[in-house]
Design a protein around this motif. Structure first.
Motif, mmCIF file in Angstrom:
data_model
loop_
_atom_site.group_PDB
_atom_site.id
_atom_site.type_symbol
_atom_site.label_atom_id
_atom_site.label_comp_id
_atom_site.label_asym_id
_atom_site.label_seq_id
_atom_site.Cartn_x
_atom_site.Cartn_y
_atom_site.Cartn_z
ATOM 1 N N PHE A 1 -29.604 7.466 1.764
ATOM 2 C CA PHE A 1 -30.252 8.683 2.229
ATOM 3 C C PHE A 1 -29.308 9.874 2.305
ATOM 4 O O PHE A 1 -29.752 11.009 2.513
ATOM 5 N N ALA A 2 -28.003 9.657 2.125
ATOM 6 C CA ALA A 2 -27.070 10.786 2.188
ATOM 7 C C ALA A 2 -25.726 10.361 1.607
ATOM 8 O O ALA A 2 -25.442 9.166 1.442
ATOM 9 N N SER A 3 -24.901 11.356 1.298
ATOM 10 C CA SER A 3 -23.513 11.133 0.890
ATOM 11 C C SER A 3 -22.630 12.076 1.701
ATOM 12 O O SER A 3 -23.073 13.139 2.137
ATOM 13 N N GLU A 4 -21.381 11.659 1.888
ATOM 14 C CA GLU A 4 -20.427 12.477 2.630
ATOM 15 C C GLU A 4 -19.176 12.718 1.788
ATOM 16 O O GLU A 4 -18.692 11.803 1.124
ATOM 17 N N ILE A 5 -18.690 13.946 1.836
ATOM 18 C CA ILE A 5 -17.448 14.339 1.183
ATOM 19 C C ILE A 5 -16.455 14.719 2.276
ATOM 20 O O ILE A 5 -16.714 15.639 3.063
ATOM 21 N N LYS A 6 -15.325 13.995 2.345
ATOM 22 C CA LYS A 6 -14.284 14.300 3.332
ATOM 23 C C LYS A 6 -13.120 14.972 2.612
ATOM 24 O O LYS A 6 -12.657 14.496 1.573
ATOM 25 N N TYR A 7 -12.641 16.066 3.181
ATOM 26 C CA TYR A 7 -11.546 16.803 2.549
ATOM 27 C C TYR A 7 -10.748 17.541 3.616
ATOM 28 O O TYR A 7 -11.152 17.638 4.780
ATOM 29 N N THR A 8 -9.602 18.072 3.233
ATOM 30 C CA THR A 8 -8.773 18.895 4.110
ATOM 31 C C THR A 8 -8.865 20.338 3.633
ATOM 32 O O THR A 8 -8.712 20.608 2.430
ATOM 33 N N LYS B 1 -12.381 18.066 7.191
ATOM 34 C CA LYS B 1 -13.783 18.448 7.194
ATOM 35 C C LYS B 1 -14.618 17.372 6.508
ATOM 36 O O LYS B 1 -14.121 16.654 5.631
ATOM 37 N N VAL B 2 -15.898 17.280 6.914
ATOM 38 C CA VAL B 2 -16.834 16.350 6.274
ATOM 39 C C VAL B 2 -18.114 17.119 5.947
ATOM 40 O O VAL B 2 -18.719 17.747 6.823
ATOM 41 N N LEU B 3 -18.507 17.064 4.693
ATOM 42 C CA LEU B 3 -19.761 17.662 4.244
ATOM 43 C C LEU B 3 -20.757 16.537 4.000
ATOM 44 O O LEU B 3 -20.474 15.620 3.222
ATOM 45 N N ARG B 4 -21.919 16.584 4.688
ATOM 46 C CA ARG B 4 -22.967 15.586 4.454
ATOM 47 C C ARG B 4 -24.051 16.206 3.580
ATOM 48 O O ARG B 4 -24.581 17.283 3.875
ATOM 49 N N LEU B 5 -24.410 15.492 2.519
ATOM 50 C CA LEU B 5 -25.407 15.961 1.562
ATOM 51 C C LEU B 5 -26.597 15.013 1.573
ATOM 52 O O LEU B 5 -26.446 13.828 1.268
ATOM 53 N N ASP C 1 -15.338 25.900 -0.871
ATOM 54 C CA ASP C 1 -14.473 27.019 -1.251
ATOM 55 C C ASP C 1 -13.152 27.049 -0.492
ATOM 56 O O ASP C 1 -12.443 28.053 -0.531
ATOM 57 N N ASP C 2 -12.815 25.948 0.182
ATOM 58 C CA ASP C 2 -11.594 25.960 0.995
ATOM 59 C C ASP C 2 -10.860 24.624 0.935
ATOM 60 O O ASP C 2 -10.351 24.137 1.937
ATOM 61 N N VAL C 3 -10.785 24.006 -0.231
ATOM 62 C CA VAL C 3 -10.173 22.687 -0.369
ATOM 63 C C VAL C 3 -8.671 22.820 -0.601
ATOM 64 O O VAL C 3 -8.220 23.562 -1.485
ATOM 65 N N ASN C 4 -7.904 22.089 0.192
ATOM 66 C CA ASN C 4 -6.461 22.016 -0.001
ATOM 67 C C ASN C 4 -6.172 20.904 -1.007
ATOM 68 O O ASN C 4 -6.349 19.719 -0.707
ATOM 69 N N ALA C 5 -5.736 21.281 -2.191
ATOM 70 C CA ALA C 5 -5.544 20.315 -3.276
ATOM 71 C C ALA C 5 -4.369 19.377 -3.039
ATOM 72 O O ALA C 5 -4.205 18.405 -3.787
ATOM 73 N N TYR D 1 -4.090 17.408 -0.558
ATOM 74 C CA TYR D 1 -4.574 16.252 0.192
ATOM 75 C C TYR D 1 -5.696 15.563 -0.589
ATOM 76 O O TYR D 1 -6.429 16.211 -1.338
ATOM 77 N N PRO D 2 -5.857 14.255 -0.399
ATOM 78 C CA PRO D 2 -6.918 13.544 -1.135
ATOM 79 C C PRO D 2 -8.298 13.942 -0.642
ATOM 80 O O PRO D 2 -8.495 14.294 0.530
ATOM 81 N N MET D 3 -9.268 13.861 -1.543
ATOM 82 C CA MET D 3 -10.671 14.018 -1.214
ATOM 83 C C MET D 3 -11.325 12.639 -1.283
ATOM 84 O O MET D 3 -10.987 11.830 -2.155
ATOM 85 N N LEU D 4 -12.268 12.388 -0.376
ATOM 86 C CA LEU D 4 -12.896 11.073 -0.269
ATOM 87 C C LEU D 4 -14.412 11.235 -0.253
ATOM 88 O O LEU D 4 -14.937 12.255 0.172
ATOM 89 N N SER D 5 -15.110 10.189 -0.699
ATOM 90 C CA SER D 5 -16.576 10.205 -0.642
ATOM 91 C C SER D 5 -17.083 8.838 -0.198
ATOM 92 O O SER D 5 -16.434 7.813 -0.408
#
Length: 409
Positions: free
Chosen positions: A170-177, A184-188, A198-202, A204-208
Motif C-alpha cells: 500500500f505504500a513505499s518509503e524513501i529514506k535519505y539525508t 528524512k523519510v518520504l512515504r508514497l 530537491d535536497d538530497v545529500n549525495a 549519504y546512501p539512499m534507502l527504500s
C-alpha cells in the motif's frame, strides 16, 4: 355391512396404537431434562476477527444476556482455548481478546459464553488468519525504474515501477539525508509513481522499502528490509544538446558550465564552443572555412566523484581528415584526470591520466563511442575535450551529448 364394521374396528385399533406409540416418543425428551428445562446463555454478538503478525484479535459484543460471566475461545479443533472472565453492566459490553505467539495459519475459532451455573451459549464460529515468516518472505520491495540524482543540486528524480497489488502493498518509503545532514523519510502511496526530492545529500546512501497489509483487518504493517538505492548520478553540468551557452552571436556561442580557453573559442568575439549550424546548439570546434586554426583548444569541467569505475558515452561527429592526421595535427581527445586540468593534445597518450579516448573519424554522421576509467578514491575529477585542428583542411567537430556514469557491480 359386516365388511364396513370390521374396517371401522381395525381403523380404531390402529389409531389407538399410533397415539400410544406417538405419546411414548414425544415423552423421550423428558429423560434429557429430568432436572428441568434446557437453559442457554446469550451468545456473543457481532464477532470479528482481526489478523496480525503471529497474533490475532477477537472482538464482539455482549448485548442480550446480563447473566454472562465467562467467555471461552477455542481453536485447533478445541485443543487450545482461553477463558475470559466477563463482568456485565446494564449497557452493551465489549469483548476484545488478543491471542499472541500464534503460529502462522488459518484458524476456525469457536466462541462460547457461560453463566455462573455453567450453562453454555450456542457456539459462534469465525475464521481468522495469522501471518508470519512465510508471508514476510514472499514480499518484495517496489522497484525504481528511474533514480536520477544530480549531485551538484541535490535533485533526485524517481519513478516507482509496477507491482503486484494482490501482495497487499500500500505504500513505499524513501529514506535519505538532506543537505542539512538531517535524515528524512518520504512515504508514497501505492497510487503515486513519479516523485522529486530537491535536497538530497549525495554523500549519504539512499534507502527504500515497501509497506504491506495482507488484508483489510490486519493489525500489523509488514515491511521489506531497507534496500540501498543505486542512483544514476549526474555529476557534471550541461551535457546534452541543446547546450546552454552565453555570449551568443549568430550561430556561435560560448558553452556554459564548462571552462573553455581562448584557443577553443577561436571565432571572432571569443566564441566557438557551441554552434547551431545544424539546427540545434551542439558543443563544437571548427577550423577552416575562414575561421582560425585551433591549437590545444580545451573545454573541461570538474566534479567530485566517489571511488569506482565509470563509463563515458559520447555521441559525436566530425569530417574525414584522416590524410592530414599526425602526432600534432587534427587530434581530438576526450580525457579524464585527477589534477584539475587536461593535457595538450600531443601529450595525452604519454602523460598520466585516468583515461582518454581518441575521437578520430569513424564514419560520416553521428557516432556513439564508450570507454571506461577507474577512479581510485573520492576526489575531484576533471573531464573534457582537447583539440588540435592545425592543418589547412576545413574541419569541424560536434558533440550532441555525453554521459559519465558510475558502474555498479
Amino acid at each position: 355391512m359386516n365388511f364396513w364394521k370390521q374396517y371401522r374396528f381395525f381403523l380404531f385399533i390402529s389409531l389407538v396404537l399410533g397415539l400410544s406409540m406417538g405419546c411414548s416418543k414425544m415423552d423421550d425428551w423428558k429423560k434429557y431434562v429430568a432436572d428441568g428445562e434446557i437453559s442457554y446463555t446469550g451468545k456473543l454478538d457481532s464477532l470479528r476477527i482481526f489478523s496480525g503478525k503471529n497474533r490475532v484479535k477477537l472482538a464482539g459484543l455482549f448485548i442480550s444476556d446480563p447473566k454472562v460471566t465467562e467467555c471461552r475461545i477455542f481453536w485447533n479443533d478445541r485443543r487450545d482455548s482461553i477463558s475470559v472472565p466477563v463482568e456485565r453492566t446494564l449497557d452493551v459490553d465489549t469483548l476484545e481478546v488478543l491471542l499472541e505467539n500464534m503460529a502462522e495459519n488459518v484458524y476456525n475459532f469457536e466462541v462460547v459464553t457461560y453463566d455462573a451455573l455453567g450453562n453454555p451459549s450456542i457456539t459462534v464460529h469465525s475464521i481468522g488468519t495469522v501471518y508470519g515468516d512465510r508471508y514476510q518472505t514472499s514480499l518484495f520491495d517496489r522497484p525504481l525504474s528511474r533514480r536520477d540524482l544530480t549531485t551538484y543540486s541535490g535533485v533526485f528524480l524517481g519513478t516507482l515501477g509496477n507491482v503486484d497489488l494482490s501482495s497487499g502493498i500500500f505504500a513505499s518509503e524513501i529514506k535519505y539525508t538532506n543537505l542539512e545532514n538531517q535524515e528524512k523519510v518520504l512515504r508514497l502511496p501505492i497510487g503515486e509513481k513519479d516523485f522529486e526530492l530537491d535536497d538530497v545529500n549525495a554523500d549519504y546512501p539512499m534507502l527504500s522499502r515497501s509497506l504491506f497489509l495482507p488484508d483489510s483487518t490486519c493489525l500489523d504493517t509488514f515491511y521489506t528490509a531497507y534496500a540501498e538505492i543505486r542512483p544514476d548520478y549526474v555529476f557534471y553540468r550541461n551535457l546534452n544538446a541543446p547546450f546552454d551557452a552565453h555570449n551568443i552571436s549568430g550561430r556561435w556561442g560560448v558553452i556554459s558550465d564548462w571552462i573553455s580557453n581562448a584557443e577553443a573559442n577561436n571565432i571572432s568575439g571569443g566564441r566557438g564552443t557551441t554552434d547551431t549550424n545544424t539546427g540545434i546548439r551542439v558543443l563544437s570546434a571548427e577550423a577552416g572555412w575562414g575561421t582560425p586554426n585551433i591549437n590545444n583548444g580545451k573545454i573541461y569541467q570538474t566534479a567530485t566523484l566517489p571511488a569506482g569505475e565509470y563509463e563515458v558515452v559520447i555521441e559525436f561527429t566530425r569530417n574525414n581528415v584522416t590524410a592530414n592526421v599526425d602526432a600534432f595535427n587534427n587530434l581530438i581527445y576526450f580525457v579524464a584526470t585527477d589534477n584539475g586540468n587536461i593535457p595538450n593534445a600531443a601529450d595525452v597518450e604519454s602523460v598520466s591520466t585516468l583515461g582518454y579516448y581518441n575521437l578520430k573519424w569513424i564514419a560520416d554522421g553521428y557516432q556513439t563511442v564508450r570507454f571506461r576509467f577507474e577512479n581510485p578514491q573520492n576526489q575531484p575529477i576533471t573531464i573534457g575535450f582537447v583539440t588540435n585542428l592545425m592543418s589547412s583542411s576545413n574541419q569541424f567537430f560536434n558533440v550532441r551529448g555525453l554521459s559519465v556514469s558510475l558502474i555498479y557491480e
